[in-house]
Design a protein around this motif. Structure first.
Motif, PDB file in Angstrom:
ATOM      1  N   LEU A   9       0.831  -1.205   0.000  1.00  0.00           N
ATOM      2  CA  LEU A   9       0.000   0.000   0.000  1.00  0.00           C
ATOM      3  C   LEU A   9       0.865   1.254   0.000  1.00  0.00           C
ATOM      4  CD1 LEU A   9      -2.783   1.385   0.232  1.00  0.00           C
ATOM      5  CD2 LEU A   9      -2.510   1.213   2.716  1.00  0.00           C
ATOM      6  N   ILE A  10       1.888   1.285   0.838  1.00  0.00           N
ATOM      7  CA  ILE A  10       2.799   2.436   0.883  1.00  0.00           C
ATOM      8  C   ILE A  10       3.462   2.630  -0.471  1.00  0.00           C
ATOM      9  CG2 ILE A  10       4.904   3.348   1.939  1.00  0.00           C
ATOM     10  CD1 ILE A  10       2.468   3.450   3.770  1.00  0.00           C
ATOM     11  N   ASP A  11       3.909   1.543  -1.098  1.00  0.00           N
ATOM     12  CA  ASP A  11       4.552   1.640  -2.405  1.00  0.00           C
ATOM     13  C   ASP A  11       3.571   2.154  -3.462  1.00  0.00           C
ATOM     14  OD1 ASP A  11       6.965   1.209  -4.021  1.00  0.00           O
ATOM     15  OD2 ASP A  11       5.733  -0.305  -5.034  1.00  0.00           O
ATOM     16  N   ALA A  12       2.339   1.709  -3.426  1.00  0.00           N
ATOM     17  CA  ALA A  12       1.339   2.172  -4.392  1.00  0.00           C
ATOM     18  C   ALA A  12       1.051   3.659  -4.220  1.00  0.00           C
ATOM     19  CB  ALA A  12       0.055   1.360  -4.245  1.00  0.00           C
ATOM     20  N   ILE A  13       0.978   4.113  -2.976  1.00  0.00           N
ATOM     21  CA  ILE A  13       0.753   5.537  -2.715  1.00  0.00           C
ATOM     22  C   ILE A  13       1.926   6.368  -3.232  1.00  0.00           C
ATOM     23  CG2 ILE A  13       0.567   7.256  -0.863  1.00  0.00           C
ATOM     24  CD1 ILE A  13      -1.072   5.126   0.684  1.00  0.00           C
ATOM     25  N   LEU A  14       3.147   5.901  -2.997  1.00  0.00           N
ATOM     26  CA  LEU A  14       4.320   6.631  -3.476  1.00  0.00           C
ATOM     27  C   LEU A  14       4.394   6.638  -5.004  1.00  0.00           C
ATOM     28  CD1 LEU A  14       6.963   5.508  -0.836  1.00  0.00           C
ATOM     29  CD2 LEU A  14       5.887   7.754  -1.041  1.00  0.00           C
ATOM     30  N   GLN A  15       4.005   5.538  -5.650  1.00  0.00           N
ATOM     31  CA  GLN A  15       3.959   5.503  -7.112  1.00  0.00           C
ATOM     32  C   GLN A  15       2.925   6.485  -7.647  1.00  0.00           C
ATOM     33  OE1 GLN A  15       3.167   1.413  -8.107  1.00  0.00           O
ATOM     34  NE2 GLN A  15       5.309   1.009  -8.578  1.00  0.00           N
ATOM     35  N   PHE A  83      11.597   8.624  -4.514  1.00  0.00           N
ATOM     36  CA  PHE A  83      12.303   7.401  -4.912  1.00  0.00           C
ATOM     37  C   PHE A  83      13.086   6.820  -3.740  1.00  0.00           C
ATOM     38  CE2 PHE A  83      12.412   9.126  -9.492  1.00  0.00           C
ATOM     39  CZ  PHE A  83      11.163   8.576  -9.746  1.00  0.00           C
ATOM     40  N   PHE A  84      13.682   7.687  -2.918  1.00  0.00           N
ATOM     41  CA  PHE A  84      14.388   7.222  -1.725  1.00  0.00           C
ATOM     42  C   PHE A  84      13.417   6.539  -0.760  1.00  0.00           C
ATOM     43  CE2 PHE A  84      15.680   8.035   2.676  1.00  0.00           C
ATOM     44  CZ  PHE A  84      16.868   7.321   2.696  1.00  0.00           C
ATOM     45  N   LEU A  85      12.242   7.141  -0.569  1.00  0.00           N
ATOM     46  CA  LEU A  85      11.244   6.532   0.320  1.00  0.00           C
ATOM     47  C   LEU A  85      10.771   5.184  -0.206  1.00  0.00           C
ATOM     48  CD1 LEU A  85       9.066   9.622   1.318  1.00  0.00           C
ATOM     49  CD2 LEU A  85      10.662   8.334   2.751  1.00  0.00           C
ATOM     50  N   ARG A  86      10.626   5.060  -1.526  1.00  0.00           N
ATOM     51  CA  ARG A  86      10.236   3.769  -2.097  1.00  0.00           C
ATOM     52  C   ARG A  86      11.309   2.710  -1.857  1.00  0.00           C
ATOM     53  NH1 ARG A  86       8.550   3.451  -7.883  1.00  0.00           N
ATOM     54  NH2 ARG A  86       7.869   1.424  -7.166  1.00  0.00           N
ATOM     55  N   GLU A  87      12.568   3.105  -2.017  1.00  0.00           N
ATOM     56  CA  GLU A  87      13.656   2.155  -1.766  1.00  0.00           C
ATOM     57  C   GLU A  87      13.696   1.751  -0.298  1.00  0.00           C
ATOM     58  OE1 GLU A  87      15.813   0.560  -3.807  1.00  0.00           O
ATOM     59  OE2 GLU A  87      14.642   1.394  -5.445  1.00  0.00           O
ATOM     60  N   MET A  88      13.510   2.708   0.597  1.00  0.00           N
ATOM     61  CA  MET A  88      13.483   2.391   2.028  1.00  0.00           C
ATOM     62  C   MET A  88      12.307   1.474   2.351  1.00  0.00           C
ATOM     63  SD  MET A  88      16.043   3.565   3.603  1.00  0.00           S
ATOM     64  CE  MET A  88      15.472   3.280   5.255  1.00  0.00           C
ATOM     65  N   ASN A  89      11.171   1.716   1.715  1.00  0.00           N
ATOM     66  CA  ASN A  89       9.996   0.867   1.923  1.00  0.00           C
ATOM     67  C   ASN A  89      10.282  -0.563   1.473  1.00  0.00           C
ATOM     68  OD1 ASN A  89       7.178   0.405   2.546  1.00  0.00           O
ATOM     69  ND2 ASN A  89       6.858   0.333   0.339  1.00  0.00           N
ATOM     70  N   MET A  90      10.930  -0.719   0.322  1.00  0.00           N
ATOM     71  CA  MET A  90      11.256  -2.070  -0.154  1.00  0.00           C
ATOM     72  C   MET A  90      12.272  -2.743   0.765  1.00  0.00           C
ATOM     73  SD  MET A  90      11.216  -1.964  -4.309  1.00  0.00           S
ATOM     74  CE  MET A  90      12.232  -0.534  -4.548  1.00  0.00           C
ATOM     75  N   TRP A  91      13.224  -1.965   1.280  1.00  0.00           N
ATOM     76  CA  TRP A  91      14.215  -2.520   2.192  1.00  0.00           C
ATOM     77  C   TRP A  91      13.539  -2.990   3.490  1.00  0.00           C
ATOM     78  CZ3 TRP A  91      16.029  -0.959   7.054  1.00  0.00           C
ATOM     79  CH2 TRP A  91      17.179  -1.635   7.495  1.00  0.00           C
TER      80      TRP A  91
END
Length: 99
Positions: A9-15, A83-91
């Protein structure tokens, strides 16, 4: 343990926010070069919505950045942050979300 759909959900919101910033930048260029007209009611409604969604994040970036003449690179800085937040979310998803 945080469930995996939370990270999705967080990744979808950031996208979605990335898409909104891209649309705002392209629309600002189109308005600036008089390709589209803000006097059109639909265009103005879309523009005001995009500004309402992006300006709270762009305003602090613009305050911190030095003046570069007529060039506004604050959307680029915002996109780098997203993009940094998305990478942190994936990590975090890889570290804590998967058992």
């Amino acid at each position: 343990m945080i469930p995996m759909p939370f990270f999705s959900l967080i990744d979808a919101i950031l996208q979605l926010y990335t898409l909104i910033v891209f649309v705002m930048v392209i629309m600002s260029w189109l308005i600036g070069f008089n390709v589209i007209n803000r006097h059109n009611q639909i265009v103005d409604m879309i523009w005001r919505t995009l500004i309402a969604l992006t300006e709270p994040a762009l305003r602090p970036i613009r305050r911190m950045m030095p003046s570069l003449g007529g060039i506004d690179i604050s959307p680029l800085v915002l996109l780098l942050g997203v993009f940094f937040l998305r990478e942190m979310n994936m990590w975090l998803a890889a570290r804590y979300g998967i058992s």
